[in-house]
Design a protein around this motif. Structure first.
Motif, PDB file in Angstrom:
ATOM      1  N   TRP A 254     -38.875  17.551 -55.258  1.00  0.00           N
ATOM      2  CA  TRP A 254     -38.977  16.292 -56.252  1.00  0.00           C
ATOM      3  C   TRP A 254     -37.441  16.171 -56.773  1.00  0.00           C
ATOM      4  CZ3 TRP A 254     -37.262  16.254 -61.404  1.00  0.00           C
ATOM      5  CH2 TRP A 254     -37.658  15.119 -61.936  1.00  0.00           C
ATOM      6  N   HIS A 255     -37.398  14.920 -56.879  1.00  0.00           N
ATOM      7  CA  HIS A 255     -35.867  14.509 -57.673  1.00  0.00           C
ATOM      8  C   HIS A 255     -36.079  13.506 -58.687  1.00  0.00           C
ATOM      9  CE1 HIS A 255     -32.530  11.664 -57.543  1.00  0.00           C
ATOM     10  NE2 HIS A 255     -31.689  12.941 -57.602  1.00  0.00           N
ATOM     11  N   GLY A 256     -35.252  13.916 -59.523  1.00  0.00           N
ATOM     12  CA  GLY A 256     -35.147  12.862 -60.829  1.00  0.00           C
ATOM     13  C   GLY A 256     -33.734  12.810 -61.360  1.00  0.00           C
ATOM     14  N   ARG A 257     -33.337  11.830 -62.205  1.00  0.00           N
ATOM     15  CA  ARG A 257     -32.138  11.639 -62.756  1.00  0.00           C
ATOM     16  C   ARG A 257     -32.329  11.327 -64.032  1.00  0.00           C
ATOM     17  NH1 ARG A 257     -28.854   7.364 -60.918  1.00  0.00           N
ATOM     18  NH2 ARG A 257     -30.566   5.958 -61.496  1.00  0.00           N
TER      19      ARG A 257
ATOM     20  N   ASP B 251     -53.595  13.727 -53.548  1.00  0.00           N
ATOM     21  CA  ASP B 251     -52.229  13.069 -52.887  1.00  0.00           C
ATOM     22  C   ASP B 251     -51.204  13.714 -53.126  1.00  0.00           C
ATOM     23  OD1 ASP B 251     -50.536  11.620 -51.761  1.00  0.00           O
ATOM     24  OD2 ASP B 251     -51.206   9.667 -53.064  1.00  0.00           O
ATOM     25  N   ILE B 252     -50.929  14.904 -52.249  1.00  0.00           N
ATOM     26  CA  ILE B 252     -49.764  15.705 -52.428  1.00  0.00           C
ATOM     27  C   ILE B 252     -48.306  15.015 -52.352  1.00  0.00           C
ATOM     28  CG2 ILE B 252     -50.840  17.939 -51.817  1.00  0.00           C
ATOM     29  CD1 ILE B 252     -49.185  17.783 -49.238  1.00  0.00           C
ATOM     30  N   GLU B 253     -48.204  13.923 -51.714  1.00  0.00           N
ATOM     31  CA  GLU B 253     -47.010  13.076 -51.592  1.00  0.00           C
ATOM     32  C   GLU B 253     -46.522  12.378 -52.902  1.00  0.00           C
ATOM     33  OE1 GLU B 253     -45.395  13.503 -48.693  1.00  0.00           O
ATOM     34  OE2 GLU B 253     -46.814  14.755 -47.975  1.00  0.00           O
ATOM     35  N   LYS B 254     -47.748  12.321 -53.795  1.00  0.00           N
ATOM     36  CA  LYS B 254     -47.261  11.561 -55.183  1.00  0.00           C
ATOM     37  C   LYS B 254     -46.662  12.328 -56.082  1.00  0.00           C
ATOM     38  CE  LYS B 254     -49.582   9.110 -58.752  1.00  0.00           C
ATOM     39  NZ  LYS B 254     -50.885   8.568 -59.402  1.00  0.00           N
ATOM     40  N   ALA B 255     -45.477  11.962 -56.671  1.00  0.00           N
ATOM     41  CA  ALA B 255     -44.825  12.781 -57.599  1.00  0.00           C
ATOM     42  C   ALA B 255     -45.805  12.949 -58.985  1.00  0.00           C
ATOM     43  CB  ALA B 255     -43.563  12.203 -58.053  1.00  0.00           C
TER      44      ALA B 255
ATOM     45  N   SER C 130     -40.031  24.110 -54.840  1.00  0.00           N
ATOM     46  CA  SER C 130     -40.947  25.076 -54.993  1.00  0.00           C
ATOM     47  C   SER C 130     -41.458  25.314 -53.486  1.00  0.00           C
ATOM     48  CB  SER C 130     -41.944  24.366 -55.905  1.00  0.00           C
ATOM     49  OG  SER C 130     -42.731  23.440 -55.412  1.00  0.00           O
ATOM     50  N   VAL C 131     -41.859  26.611 -53.494  1.00  0.00           N
ATOM     51  CA  VAL C 131     -42.140  27.227 -52.194  1.00  0.00           C
ATOM     52  C   VAL C 131     -43.867  27.578 -52.373  1.00  0.00           C
ATOM     53  CG1 VAL C 131     -42.036  28.841 -50.323  1.00  0.00           C
ATOM     54  CG2 VAL C 131     -40.040  27.854 -51.561  1.00  0.00           C
TER      55      VAL C 131
ATOM     56  N   VAL D   7     -42.651  12.722 -53.489  1.00  0.00           N
ATOM     57  CA  VAL D   7     -41.886  13.982 -53.153  1.00  0.00           C
ATOM     58  C   VAL D   7     -41.732  14.163 -51.752  1.00  0.00           C
ATOM     59  CG1 VAL D   7     -42.606  14.951 -55.529  1.00  0.00           C
ATOM     60  CG2 VAL D   7     -43.906  15.466 -53.255  1.00  0.00           C
ATOM     61  N   GLN D   8     -41.170  15.201 -51.408  1.00  0.00           N
ATOM     62  CA  GLN D   8     -40.667  15.763 -49.792  1.00  0.00           C
ATOM     63  C   GLN D   8     -41.429  17.042 -49.473  1.00  0.00           C
ATOM     64  OE1 GLN D   8     -39.233  13.721 -47.724  1.00  0.00           O
ATOM     65  NE2 GLN D   8     -39.584  12.236 -49.297  1.00  0.00           N
ATOM     66  N   HIS D   9     -42.105  17.156 -48.613  1.00  0.00           N
ATOM     67  CA  HIS D   9     -42.686  18.474 -48.221  1.00  0.00           C
ATOM     68  C   HIS D   9     -42.136  18.973 -46.841  1.00  0.00           C
ATOM     69  CE1 HIS D   9     -45.861  17.050 -50.972  1.00  0.00           C
ATOM     70  NE2 HIS D   9     -45.796  18.174 -51.439  1.00  0.00           N
ATOM     71  N   TYR D  10     -41.780  20.031 -46.673  1.00  0.00           N
ATOM     72  CA  TYR D  10     -41.331  20.566 -45.401  1.00  0.00           C
ATOM     73  C   TYR D  10     -41.763  22.113 -45.131  1.00  0.00           C
ATOM     74  CZ  TYR D  10     -37.568  17.116 -46.431  1.00  0.00           C
ATOM     75  OH  TYR D  10     -36.981  15.939 -46.739  1.00  0.00           O
TER      76      TYR D  10
END
Length: 101
Positions: free
Chosen positions: A6-9, A71-75, A56-57, A92-95
């Protein structure tokens, strides 16, 4: 394993308070969710703006659902985030992640 990013500013003047807030909310909730393996926070200040990434892992996608919802893609945000964040990135991104020693 799956890595969630996740990214925030924030304003740089809020960076220390936001770091503490992250520890008290998101990081605490990550760690309390079964299947969470690790949480890291990356921070980078660029003038008046500070970027935060939470990394997070997790054991698998089902564990992430226990934290994030179906909906795991939703922040996932907390009400107090509005006091700090400059915008609300919707996803968010998942890898897939692999440990190599």
């Amino acid at each position: 394993m799956i890595t969630r990013i996740w990214h925030g500013r924030t304003r740089s003047s809020d960076a220390e308070r936001y770091l503490q807030f992250l520890h008290e909310t998101g990081v605490r909730d990550y760690i309390a969710t079964p299947g969470n393996r690790e949480v890291k926070i990356w921070r980078k200040t660029e003038g008046d703006v500070t970027h935060f990434w939470t990394i997070s892992v997790w054991d698998n996608l089902e564990c992430i659902k226990a934290f994030a919802g179906e909906d795991i893609e939703k922040a996932r945000y907390y009400p107090e985030d509005k006091d700090f964040l400059l915008e609300f990135e919707p996803t968010v991104q998942h890898y897939e992640s692999f440990s190599i020693k």
